[in-house]
Scaffold this motif. Structure first.
Motif, PDB file in Angstrom:
ATOM      1  N   ALA A  23      16.201  35.799  30.578  1.00 29.88           N
ATOM      2  CA  ALA A  23      15.005  35.054  30.186  1.00 29.88           C
ATOM      3  C   ALA A  23      14.842  34.956  28.679  1.00 29.88           C
ATOM      4  N   ILE A  24      14.128  33.913  28.267  1.00 28.29           N
ATOM      5  CA  ILE A  24      13.609  33.756  26.908  1.00 28.29           C
ATOM      6  C   ILE A  24      12.144  34.156  26.956  1.00 28.29           C
ATOM      7  N   VAL A  25      11.708  34.979  26.009  1.00 32.15           N
ATOM      8  CA  VAL A  25      10.296  35.332  25.859  1.00 32.15           C
ATOM      9  C   VAL A  25       9.843  34.820  24.492  1.00 32.15           C
ATOM     10  N   ILE A  26       8.832  33.973  24.475  1.00 33.42           N
ATOM     11  CA  ILE A  26       8.319  33.422  23.222  1.00 33.42           C
ATOM     12  C   ILE A  26       7.045  34.160  22.850  1.00 33.42           C
ATOM     13  N   GLY A  27       7.048  34.817  21.700  1.00 36.94           N
ATOM     14  CA  GLY A  27       5.876  35.543  21.218  1.00 36.94           C
ATOM     15  C   GLY A  27       6.120  37.030  21.136  1.00 36.94           C
ATOM     16  N   ALA A  28       5.861  37.637  19.954  1.00 35.65           N
ATOM     17  CA  ALA A  28       6.113  39.065  19.747  1.00 35.65           C
ATOM     18  C   ALA A  28       4.833  39.796  19.386  1.00 35.65           C
ATOM     19  N   GLY A  29       3.744  39.463  20.069  1.00 31.97           N
ATOM     20  CA  GLY A  29       2.511  40.219  19.938  1.00 31.97           C
ATOM     21  C   GLY A  29       2.424  41.267  21.032  1.00 31.97           C
ATOM     22  N   LEU A  30       1.196  41.687  21.361  1.00 32.63           N
ATOM     23  CA  LEU A  30       1.010  42.692  22.403  1.00 32.63           C
ATOM     24  C   LEU A  30       1.626  42.246  23.724  1.00 32.63           C
ATOM     25  N   ALA A  31       1.462  40.968  24.077  1.00 37.12           N
ATOM     26  CA  ALA A  31       1.958  40.473  25.360  1.00 37.12           C
ATOM     27  C   ALA A  31       3.475  40.452  25.391  1.00 37.12           C
ATOM     28  N   GLY A  32       4.081  39.789  24.422  1.00 34.42           N
ATOM     29  CA  GLY A  32       5.530  39.604  24.449  1.00 34.42           C
ATOM     30  C   GLY A  32       6.318  40.878  24.290  1.00 34.42           C
ATOM     31  N   THR A  33       5.887  41.776  23.400  1.00 38.76           N
ATOM     32  CA  THR A  33       6.638  43.025  23.213  1.00 38.76           C
ATOM     33  C   THR A  33       6.525  43.928  24.427  1.00 38.76           C
ATOM     34  N   ALA A  34       5.328  44.002  25.039  1.00 38.64           N
ATOM     35  CA  ALA A  34       5.176  44.813  26.246  1.00 38.64           C
ATOM     36  C   ALA A  34       6.024  44.257  27.380  1.00 38.64           C
ATOM     37  N   LEU A  35       6.060  42.929  27.518  1.00 39.84           N
ATOM     38  CA  LEU A  35       6.854  42.325  28.587  1.00 39.84           C
ATOM     39  C   LEU A  35       8.339  42.589  28.370  1.00 39.84           C
ATOM     40  N   CYS A  36       8.802  42.472  27.132  1.00 31.60           N
ATOM     41  CA  CYS A  36      10.222  42.729  26.875  1.00 31.60           C
ATOM     42  C   CYS A  36      10.590  44.161  27.250  1.00 31.60           C
ATOM     43  N   LEU A  61       3.745  32.537  32.454  1.00 33.16           N
ATOM     44  CA  LEU A  61       2.738  32.627  31.403  1.00 33.16           C
ATOM     45  C   LEU A  61       2.133  34.025  31.362  1.00 33.16           C
ATOM     46  N   LEU A  62       1.992  34.555  30.138  1.00 35.52           N
ATOM     47  CA  LEU A  62       1.343  35.853  29.909  1.00 35.52           C
ATOM     48  C   LEU A  62       0.446  35.685  28.684  1.00 35.52           C
ATOM     49  N   SER A  63      -0.859  35.477  28.936  1.00 31.42           N
ATOM     50  CA  SER A  63      -1.750  35.148  27.821  1.00 31.42           C
ATOM     51  C   SER A  63      -3.201  35.366  28.249  1.00 31.42           C
ATOM     52  N   GLY A  64      -4.130  34.899  27.401  1.00 31.96           N
ATOM     53  CA  GLY A  64      -5.549  34.947  27.737  1.00 31.96           C
ATOM     54  C   GLY A  64      -6.181  36.319  27.630  1.00 31.96           C
ATOM     55  N   PHE A  65      -5.637  37.202  26.802  1.00 32.26           N
ATOM     56  CA  PHE A  65      -6.177  38.561  26.699  1.00 32.26           C
ATOM     57  C   PHE A  65      -7.508  38.611  25.953  1.00 32.26           C
ATOM     58  N   GLY A  66      -7.809  37.579  25.156  1.00 28.48           N
ATOM     59  CA  GLY A  66      -9.055  37.592  24.391  1.00 28.48           C
ATOM     60  C   GLY A  66      -9.115  38.815  23.496  1.00 28.48           C
ATOM     61  N   ALA A  67     -10.260  39.512  23.528  1.00 31.14           N
ATOM     62  CA  ALA A  67     -10.442  40.702  22.699  1.00 31.14           C
ATOM     63  C   ALA A  67     -10.013  41.971  23.416  1.00 31.14           C
ATOM     64  N   ARG A  68      -9.344  41.850  24.579  1.00 27.18           N
ATOM     65  CA  ARG A  68      -9.003  43.023  25.372  1.00 27.18           C
ATOM     66  C   ARG A  68      -7.496  43.202  25.527  1.00 27.18           C
ATOM     67  N   LEU A  98      -5.585  45.300  24.156  1.00 24.84           N
ATOM     68  CA  LEU A  98      -5.177  46.701  24.214  1.00 24.84           C
ATOM     69  C   LEU A  98      -5.349  47.298  25.599  1.00 24.84           C
ATOM     70  N   VAL A  99      -6.346  46.838  26.339  1.00 27.40           N
ATOM     71  CA  VAL A  99      -6.564  47.386  27.673  1.00 27.40           C
ATOM     72  C   VAL A  99      -5.780  46.624  28.734  1.00 27.40           C
ATOM     73  N   TRP A 100      -5.411  45.369  28.443  1.00 27.82           N
ATOM     74  CA  TRP A 100      -4.722  44.557  29.436  1.00 27.82           C
ATOM     75  C   TRP A 100      -3.228  44.386  29.193  1.00 27.82           C
ATOM     76  N   GLY A 101      -2.773  44.559  27.962  1.00 27.41           N
ATOM     77  CA  GLY A 101      -1.402  44.186  27.632  1.00 27.41           C
ATOM     78  C   GLY A 101      -0.347  44.858  28.485  1.00 27.41           C
ATOM     79  N   ALA A 102      -0.377  46.184  28.577  1.00 29.37           N
ATOM     80  CA  ALA A 102       0.670  46.905  29.305  1.00 29.37           C
ATOM     81  C   ALA A 102       0.641  46.586  30.792  1.00 29.37           C
ATOM     82  N   LEU A 103      -0.552  46.573  31.394  1.00 31.44           N
ATOM     83  CA  LEU A 103      -0.656  46.298  32.825  1.00 31.44           C
ATOM     84  C   LEU A 103      -0.199  44.882  33.151  1.00 31.44           C
ATOM     85  N   CYS A 104      -0.644  43.912  32.373  1.00 27.56           N
ATOM     86  CA  CYS A 104      -0.270  42.520  32.661  1.00 27.56           C
ATOM     87  C   CYS A 104       1.222  42.306  32.473  1.00 27.56           C
ATOM     88  N   ALA A 105       1.820  43.000  31.503  1.00 31.34           N
ATOM     89  CA  ALA A 105       3.270  42.921  31.340  1.00 31.34           C
ATOM     90  C   ALA A 105       3.978  43.523  32.546  1.00 31.34           C
TER      91      ALA A 105
END
Length: 624
Positions: A250-263, A576-583, A585-592
């Motif tokens: 896979a290609i993962v686009i984005g290296a924030g909380l979402a993308g790094t946790a998913l990788c 798609l892995l997005s829409g965390f808003g201001a949360r 830190l609490v959602w990133g690992a679980l959603c990944a």
């Protein structure tokens, strides 16, 4: 489903030293030994270890976790088998789990493998209803994934998403606990079975045999364990569609909380990954803040937000501990979080929520003004919720830890300064194109983990108008700690503030929808300071102007304020892995973890209603 407090089991021993339940009037295992019973009845009864050898993954589903002896015996056999599957999933339901202390004592008495018991006890979750996922990695790249469902078996098994290879039926005797052997439970298990699913149990009750047969299992009696003459084995008879195997590339686009946790989560499953980031380093967007609050958000009716933040918080605690164990500790402080009420009316509602939920005190407490002030170390305007296990996290360090672990895997690569202008699919392969139209990366699967910019790329594919993913500008103010009163804990309410970090006290944040400007604004600094003063009237030690720095981030937000996690419609192998808003830190690992499980065809870490609530399809279906 409403919040049902967990009533823990209590360790009791009969005269022979065997654990018993006075509530059900039955023993937890044979007097001849818990581990030997597990090996004979459940491992041998399901053809293990031979059936998991050479497999990518193998899934065991159990009714009745009890003291965890079946799990430990299975884990030990898997660990000692060099030909075992790469990932072993063990999914188990338990209405009355033990606390960690009692379980550790029982393991020692039963002669359970001490090292495995210690690892399980160290990560044992708070006794809260719902799903709890724990992962235990081995040095050779293999891992055991334990998914615990605390609550009523018929409820949680009906909401479990998994395909079982083997089923362990190990509740108390049918006459003592008929609910565990009911047609509802067996029908739920049948929904998790296919043509290769086997089962085993020590019970040969005629009622159990009939209920299993009615649910679609063919069963037979075989040699029992020690003094018990017979036990039961079986196989699911109904033909189901063969399991498919998707390409793990896979290609993962984005290296924030979402993308790094998913990788990190996909790399743990052996995926080949290409991470693309438009900035020069990870965590340069909203994930680059100095610190953020890490805590759940309960509600009296235990609504979707409450359930998903609780699950994210609990999995996040496990993730932080796991990262530290593998040598990539995150910069964070478990200093507790106070969520203050706005006024006396909300304070009464918060107190009522705590009383109604009756959750363990290590998860949630109510504090009046005096107690809140004692926790904070300075005067609070109101009382509020107290989360003793919560705290603040430095998001860039969390991204760095996940990225460092992913980078240990030879099939992972990360490239920065790579702006993806468009994506397209050619001959079954997704291609990411740069501004010059050249192909940057190519793979059969593609994940948008690039915050609200995912909407742009989806629209470029011609069908993204239905996805209401928008940007919210958030400005955080960093106050010179020399001008602020010392603070012991994170405080939330109208805004949030953390204790001083590197001489600065982060507070904020503003929320301005669809404002792309990244410049700092004095008006938003003033707004943040006003929120702080309303929560903590004595926050400032001087009337002089306070030196303020700050940072602006743009967070991806949805109308219902829940993340979007899952497959995108109209295109295969697009996620798609997005829409965390201001949360985040609490959602990133679980959603990944959820998305990695979906992409890999593994048991999901959340019940079906919650995964449906997070799916991008919820917006597509609402417009159809």
């Amino acid at each position: 489903m409403s919040f049902v407090p967990i009533i823990p089991a209590t360790l009791e021993l009969d005269p022979q030293g065997v654990p018993v339940s006075s509530q059900f009037g039955d023993v937890y295992h044979s007097a001849s030994g818990a581990l030997d019973q597990a090996r004979h009845v459940f491992l041998r009864g399901n053809g293990l270890p031979a059936r998991w050898q050479g497999r990518q993954q193998f899934v065991v589903v159990e009714t009745g976790f009890g003291l965890g002896h079946n799990f430990l015996a299975t884990w030990e056999a898997w660990r000692d088998d060099p030909a075992a599957c790469t990932r072993l999933h063990f999914v188990s339901v338990e209405k009355h789990p033990f606390n960690a202390h009692d379980m550790a004592a029982a393991h020692a008495k039963a002669g359970a493998p001490a090292d495995l018991s210690a690892r399980l006890i160290r990560h044992w979750p708070m006794l809260l209803p719902g799903f709890h996922r724990l992962e235990f990695s081995e040095a050779n790249g293999r891992s055991v994934c334990l998914t615990l469902m605390f609550g009523e078996a018929s409820d949680w098994l009906a909401q479990c998403v998994a395909t079982a290879d083997a089923i362990y039926l190990d509740g108390f005797a049918p006459a003592k606990n008929p609910a565990m052997w009911s047609p509802e439970v067996f029908n739920a298990l049948a929904r998790l079975a296919d043509s290769v699913t086997t089962l085993a149990t020590w019970s040969v009750s005629s009622a159990v045999r009939k209920a299993l047969t009615d649910a679609g299992f063919a069963v037979e009696k075989t040699q029992g364990f020690t003094g018990k003459r017979e036990m039961l084995t079986g196989r699911f008879e109904t033909t189901r569609t063969a399991r498919s195997s998707e390409p793990r590339d896979a290609i993962v686009i984005g290296a924030g909380l979402a993308g790094t946790a998913l990788c990190e989560r996909l790399a743990a499953r052996g995926w080949r990954l290409q991470l693309l980031e438009s900035r020069s380093a990870p965590a340069q967007g909203a994930s680059g803040n100095l610190a953020g609050a890490f805590r759940p958000l309960p509600s009296r009716d235990d609504n979707l937000m409450a359930r998903i933040t609780r699950a994210g918080f609990l999995f996040g605690l496990h993730d932080l501990a796991r990262l530290a164990e593998v040598g990539e500790p995150v910069r964070w402080a478990q200093c507790g979080v106070l969520h203050l009420a706005r006024d006396a009316a909300q304070a009464r509602k918060q107190a009522d929520t705590v009383a109604t939920l009756d959750a363990p005190g290590e998860y949630l407490q109510w504090c009046d003004v005096a107690a809140a002030t004692a926790h904070a170390g300075q005067t609070t305007a109101q009382g509020g919720w107290w989360f003793p296990q919560a705290g603040w996290i430095n998001p860039p360090s969390l991204c760095a830890a996940h990225l460092a672990i992913a980078s240990r895997h030879p099939l992972f690569s990360a490239r920065f300064d790579q702006h993806v202008d468009a994506v397209r699919k050619v001959a079954g392969q997704w291609e990411a194109l740069g501004t010059d139209g050249q192909v940057i990366a190519r793979a059969p699967q593609l994940v948008f983990a690039n915050a609200h910019d995912a909407s742009r790329l989806l629209r470029n594919l011609g069908n993204g108008e239905w996805l209401p993913l928008f940007s919210a500008r958030g400005q955080v103010s960093h106050l010179d700690a020399a001008h602020c009163a010392p603070l012991n804990t994170v405080v939330c309410g109208s805004g949030y503030v953390t204790p001083a970090i590197d001489g600065w006290q982060p507070t904020g944040a503003t929320f301005v929808v669809n404002d792309p400007d990244s410049a700092l604004r004095e008006s938003e600094h003033a707004e943040n300071l006003d929120k702080l003063a309303r929560m903590l009237p004595d926050a400032f030690t001087t009337a002089d102007a306070i030196p303020v720095r700050g940072r602006v981030g743009h967070r991806p937000v949805t109308p219902d304020r829940l993340p979007v996690v899952g497959a995108l419609p109209d295109h295969t192998r697009l996620w798609l892995l997005s829409g965390f808003g201001a949360r985040g830190l609490v959602w990133g690992a679980l959603c990944a973890e959820l998305l990695a499980s979906l992409m890999s065809g593994e048991p999901l870490p959340l019940e079906r209603p919650l995964t449906d609530a997070l799916s991008p399809l919820r917006y597509r279906s609402s417009q159809s």
